[in-house]
Design a protein around this motif. Structure first.
Motif, PDB file in Angstrom:
ATOM      1  N   ASP A 207      25.798  32.059  16.135  1.00  0.00           N
ATOM      2  CA  ASP A 207      27.029  32.391  15.564  1.00  0.00           C
ATOM      3  C   ASP A 207      27.626  31.595  14.526  1.00  0.00           C
ATOM      4  OD1 ASP A 207      27.388  33.996  18.210  1.00  0.00           O
ATOM      5  OD2 ASP A 207      28.599  32.423  19.150  1.00  0.00           O
ATOM      6  N   ASP A 208      28.649  32.185  13.626  1.00  0.00           N
ATOM      7  CA  ASP A 208      29.098  31.195  12.479  1.00  0.00           C
ATOM      8  C   ASP A 208      29.886  30.105  13.034  1.00  0.00           C
ATOM      9  OD1 ASP A 208      31.600  31.970  12.991  1.00  0.00           O
ATOM     10  OD2 ASP A 208      31.336  33.963  11.789  1.00  0.00           O
ATOM     11  N   ALA A 209      30.047  29.309  12.108  1.00  0.00           N
ATOM     12  CA  ALA A 209      30.734  27.807  12.330  1.00  0.00           C
ATOM     13  C   ALA A 209      32.210  28.113  12.734  1.00  0.00           C
ATOM     14  CB  ALA A 209      30.895  26.864  11.045  1.00  0.00           C
ATOM     15  N   ASP A 210      32.987  29.094  12.221  1.00  0.00           N
ATOM     16  CA  ASP A 210      34.262  29.407  12.692  1.00  0.00           C
ATOM     17  C   ASP A 210      34.276  29.944  14.021  1.00  0.00           C
ATOM     18  OD1 ASP A 210      35.354  28.912  10.289  1.00  0.00           O
ATOM     19  OD2 ASP A 210      35.212  30.823   9.376  1.00  0.00           O
ATOM     20  N   ALA A 211      33.542  30.645  14.575  1.00  0.00           N
ATOM     21  CA  ALA A 211      33.295  31.210  15.755  1.00  0.00           C
ATOM     22  C   ALA A 211      33.144  30.019  16.809  1.00  0.00           C
ATOM     23  CB  ALA A 211      32.301  32.222  15.946  1.00  0.00           C
ATOM     24  N   ALA A 213      33.564  26.738  16.418  1.00  0.00           N
ATOM     25  CA  ALA A 213      34.893  25.931  16.407  1.00  0.00           C
ATOM     26  C   ALA A 213      35.858  26.673  17.200  1.00  0.00           C
ATOM     27  CB  ALA A 213      35.388  25.760  14.824  1.00  0.00           C
ATOM     28  N   ALA A 214      36.201  27.761  17.162  1.00  0.00           N
ATOM     29  CA  ALA A 214      37.155  28.252  17.723  1.00  0.00           C
ATOM     30  C   ALA A 214      36.866  28.117  19.465  1.00  0.00           C
ATOM     31  CB  ALA A 214      37.557  29.768  17.771  1.00  0.00           C
ATOM     32  N   HIS A 217      36.941  24.472  20.415  1.00  0.00           N
ATOM     33  CA  HIS A 217      38.389  24.106  19.798  1.00  0.00           C
ATOM     34  C   HIS A 217      38.391  22.933  19.141  1.00  0.00           C
ATOM     35  CE1 HIS A 217      40.107  26.720  22.860  1.00  0.00           C
ATOM     36  NE2 HIS A 217      39.246  26.383  23.818  1.00  0.00           N
ATOM     37  N   HIS A 219      37.429  21.374  14.778  1.00  0.00           N
ATOM     38  CA  HIS A 219      37.683  21.869  13.091  1.00  0.00           C
ATOM     39  C   HIS A 219      36.166  22.532  12.706  1.00  0.00           C
ATOM     40  CE1 HIS A 219      38.143  21.269   9.144  1.00  0.00           C
ATOM     41  NE2 HIS A 219      39.258  21.480   9.103  1.00  0.00           N
ATOM     42  N   SER A 220      36.233  23.494  12.016  1.00  0.00           N
ATOM     43  CA  SER A 220      35.225  24.217  11.392  1.00  0.00           C
ATOM     44  C   SER A 220      34.268  23.152  10.827  1.00  0.00           C
ATOM     45  CB  SER A 220      35.595  25.106  10.295  1.00  0.00           C
ATOM     46  OG  SER A 220      36.389  26.204  10.780  1.00  0.00           O
ATOM     47  N   ALA A 223      32.317  21.860  13.387  1.00  0.00           N
ATOM     48  CA  ALA A 223      31.287  22.745  14.043  1.00  0.00           C
ATOM     49  C   ALA A 223      30.040  22.886  13.016  1.00  0.00           C
ATOM     50  CB  ALA A 223      31.988  23.917  13.975  1.00  0.00           C
ATOM     51  N   ARG A 224      30.287  22.753  11.918  1.00  0.00           N
ATOM     52  CA  ARG A 224      29.063  22.959  10.735  1.00  0.00           C
ATOM     53  C   ARG A 224      28.472  21.664  11.022  1.00  0.00           C
ATOM     54  NH1 ARG A 224      32.974  25.497   7.678  1.00  0.00           N
ATOM     55  NH2 ARG A 224      33.699  23.650   6.900  1.00  0.00           N
TER      56      ARG A 224
END
Length: 247
Positions: A207-211, A213-214, A217, A219-220, A223-224
């Motif tokens: 999955d991408d970092a934003d997904a 992170a969401a 819960h 920060h992006s 997550a990265r």
């Protein structure tokens, strides 16, 4: 012609050094083959033959001759034990008391510690390993270690966490090999520590970092960073298992 002879001499010395290290494995083999003393020399001979056939795979830049031979010995012993494994319905009456320290068990633990520590040192690099070694010898005097290496407290903590996560992954990978587990995605995944949600991140690595992170819960940016760490640990686990299985 002379150059070729010199290369041959270096190769011969390397093989001799590897074979000499086989004899140092006897205490480890005796301990693992306890109850089967007649098989010790058979196993050691199998180790010698394997070392002889695989000597060209030895790379001095990746570890010592002792570590290379120990990896082969572990696998030869494991395969031998698997061939003769018998499930016991009850414990044997002559089982030694765990209250009495076993010098062979202590030696084996030292062999194992040397193996995983060598691997961790290779993965984290000489600089980080030097810092951790000094911390271990300084009775927790982190300020002195930080000052000596010109590190901030945060930088020192980062190194400690990086080495700790790497050590967990390496030891889990070695345990997977010792348990004769196959090289699968699930086995590799479970070598990644759960700390900081890293295993959960590893499960979502596609999955991408934003997904991510969401889902977690966070920060992006966090997550990265966790994705990068999880990828590194997954790579370490795969490398260790592949190397040990090939030994």
């Amino acid at each position: 012609m002379a150059g070729g002879n010199q290369v041959d001499l270096v190769a011969d010395k390397q093989v001799d050094e590897l074979l000499r290290n086989v004899d140092a494995m006897r205490p480890f083999v005796r301990y693992r083959m306890r109850g089967r003393p007649n098989d010790v020399d058979v196993v050691l001979q199998s180790v010698r033959e394997t070392v002889w056939h695989r000597c060209e795979a030895f790379d001095p830049s990746r570890g010592t001759p002792n570590a290379f031979v120990f990896g082969i010995t572990r696998n030869v012993v494991r395969r031998e034990l698997c061939k003769h494994f018998q499930e016991l319905d009850e414990l044997p009456e002559d089982l030694e008391s765990s209250d009495t320290p076993d010098p062979l068990a202590t030696l084996v633990r030292r062999f194992d510690a040397h193996r995983w520590m060598s691997l961790v040192a290779d993965f984290v690099g000489a600089s980080d390993w030097a810092v951790i070694t000094e911390m271990a010898l300084s009775d927790g005097d982190t300020e002195r270690v930080a000052a000596r290496h010109q590190l901030t407290t945060r930088g020192l903590r980062t190194i400690r966490d990086r080495v700790s996560l790497t050590a967990h992954t390496v030891r889990a990978a070695l345990a997977a090999v010792d348990a004769n587990l196959p090289l699968t995605g699930s086995v590799i995944l479970h070598c990644v520590p759960e700390r900081g949600g890293l295993r959960e991140v590893a499960e979502m690595i596609g999955d991408d970092a934003d997904a991510i992170a969401a889902t977690l819960h966070i920060h992006s940016g966090s997550a990265r960073a966790r994705i990068a760490t999880a990828k590194r640990l997954l790579g370490i686990a795969r490398t260790v298992i592949q190397q040990e299985m090939a030994a």
